[in-house]
Design a protein around this motif. Structure first.
Motif, short mmCIF file in Angstrom:
data_model
loop_
_atom_site.label_atom_id
_atom_site.label_comp_id
_atom_site.label_asym_id
_atom_site.label_seq_id
_atom_site.Cartn_x
_atom_site.Cartn_y
_atom_site.Cartn_z
N ASN A 42 0.85 -1.19 0.00
CA ASN A 42 0.00 0.00 0.00
C ASN A 42 0.89 1.25 0.00
N TYR A 43 0.47 2.27 -0.71
CA TYR A 43 1.27 3.50 -0.76
C TYR A 43 0.37 4.69 -1.14
N LYS A 44 0.92 5.90 -1.01
CA LYS A 44 0.22 7.14 -1.34
C LYS A 44 1.05 7.96 -2.32
N VAL A 45 0.36 8.75 -3.08
CA VAL A 45 0.99 9.75 -3.94
C VAL A 45 0.29 11.08 -3.68
N GLY A 46 1.07 12.08 -3.25
CA GLY A 46 0.50 13.39 -2.93
C GLY A 46 -0.51 13.32 -1.83
N GLY A 47 -0.27 12.36 -0.93
CA GLY A 47 -1.16 12.22 0.22
C GLY A 47 -2.42 11.45 -0.08
#
Length: 352
Positions: A42-47
């Motif tokens: 799992n990860y985020k980009v730009g929050g």
């Protein structure tokens, strides 16, 4: 610890928990099982949370072939000369992580030290192998099954088998015959027939179920060959009988009992002495048959005394009445004669 690392650690912990829940045999997880492990990222980009990314890996558990043949008990089997269906017992254990057939062979030693310390010096005959069909731990003729292999033995299972032989006549106390039971791992393809001998996978690990031999070199075996054996032996315990026939003059018609001579009308006492040597097995069912000389006549008034004793080389008239006489033949049965014991049969005749 970063969030990504925490997620990976969690996924790894779940995989370990899943593996721990898999049933385990003596030599591990069942062969051929496909073990799958999935990692989730799992990860985020730009929050903003992004779609999870997963990766999956699978492998097949290989087959670890291990077998143990063991003698049942820790002593020799005592047998008598001429005994039929003498039994030694073995167990065959499938310590593999897969079901297997086992081809069986019973062979004899050719000299050398036997399993229990004696020297192998003779061969038994009519060697055969039986399965303990009713699982009662004892050989039951007519119930247990004559076999040449064990069919589809489950992982972790142990089967008892019997090696059954006949002992030749003429063997002496202390003679030893060594026997060996050998089991060879075979494919458990179809019930009712033995599979081909298992072969070990050569080269690097493959994607399929590979085979690795794991049997040990205990008790003279060769390690990692898919074959295992154990030895046992038969030791003879025989009676060693010596029969002595003797006679003494009791009286004659002219001299009575004073310095009698072997003249017609003389009374002669016969003694049959049967001695069993020290260290021998007890002799049983001892039957005597003595055909009288035609120049003599049985003294029926004296009868026959059986189970008497001797003093030195002299027979004592201390037996009990027994035996029989018919048509010039004296017969008698003696009680069991243990090692170091002498028993006699005593009777009288007159000289014609």
């Amino acid at each position: 610890m970063t969030k990504t690392m925490r997620l990976l650690a969690t996924a790894s912990g779940l995989a370990v928990a899943a593996l721990a829940a898999t049933p385990a045999w003596a030599d591990g997880t069942t062969a051929g099982l496909s073990i799958t492990n999935t990692v989730t990222l799992n990860y985020k980009v730009g929050g903003v949370d992004q779609a999870a990314v997963t990766a999956t890996d699978s492998f097949t558990v290989d087959r670890k072939v291990n077998l143990v043949v063991a003698e049942v008990g820790s002593s020799t089997t005592t047998v008598s000369p001429g005994q039929t269906s003498a039994v030694t017992a073995f167990t065959v254990t499938n310590s593999s992580n897969a079901a297997l057939d086992f081809s069986l062979a019973a062979t004899q030693l050719s000299g050398g030290t036997a399993a229990h310390g004696g020297t192998d010096n003779f061969n038994v005959s009519n060697v055969r192998i039986y399965a303990d069909t009713n699982d009662n731990g004892s050989f039951d003729a007519g119930t247990d099954t004559l076999i040449t292999y064990l069919d589809q033995v489950a992982a972790d299972a142990t089967k008892r088998v019997f090696v059954v032989v006949d002992v030749p006549l003429g063997r002496s106390t202390g003679d030893v015959a060594g026997v060996r039971l050998t089991a060879t791992a075979a494919e458990a393809n179809a019930a009712g027939s033995v599979g081909a001998a298992v072969t070990q996978t050569s080269g690097a690990n493959t994607a399929d179920m590979d085979t690795v031999f794991a049997d040990s070199n205990t008790n003279g075996n060769t390690a990692r060959d898919g074959i295992h054996f154990a030895d046992d032996d038969y030791t003879v315990a025989s009676a060693s009988l010596v029969v002595t026939k003797s006679s003494r003059i009791v009286s004659d018609p002219l001299n009575g009992t004073t310095q009698p001579k072997m003249i017609p009308g003389a009374v002669v006492e016969y003694c049959v002495a049967v001695a069993n040597a020290a260290g021998s097995a007890t002799a049983t069912n001892i039957a005597i048959s003595d055909t009288l000389p035609t120049a003599t006549t049985f003294v029926s008034a004296f009868g026959i005394l059986v189970n008497g004793t001797v003093t030195g080389s002299t027979c004592n008239a201390d037996g009990t009445a027994g035996g029989a006489h018919a048509s010039g033949v004296v017969t008698a049965t003696l009680s069991d004669i243990a090692a170091g014991v002498t028993r006699t049969a005593l009777f009288r005749v007159t000289v014609n």
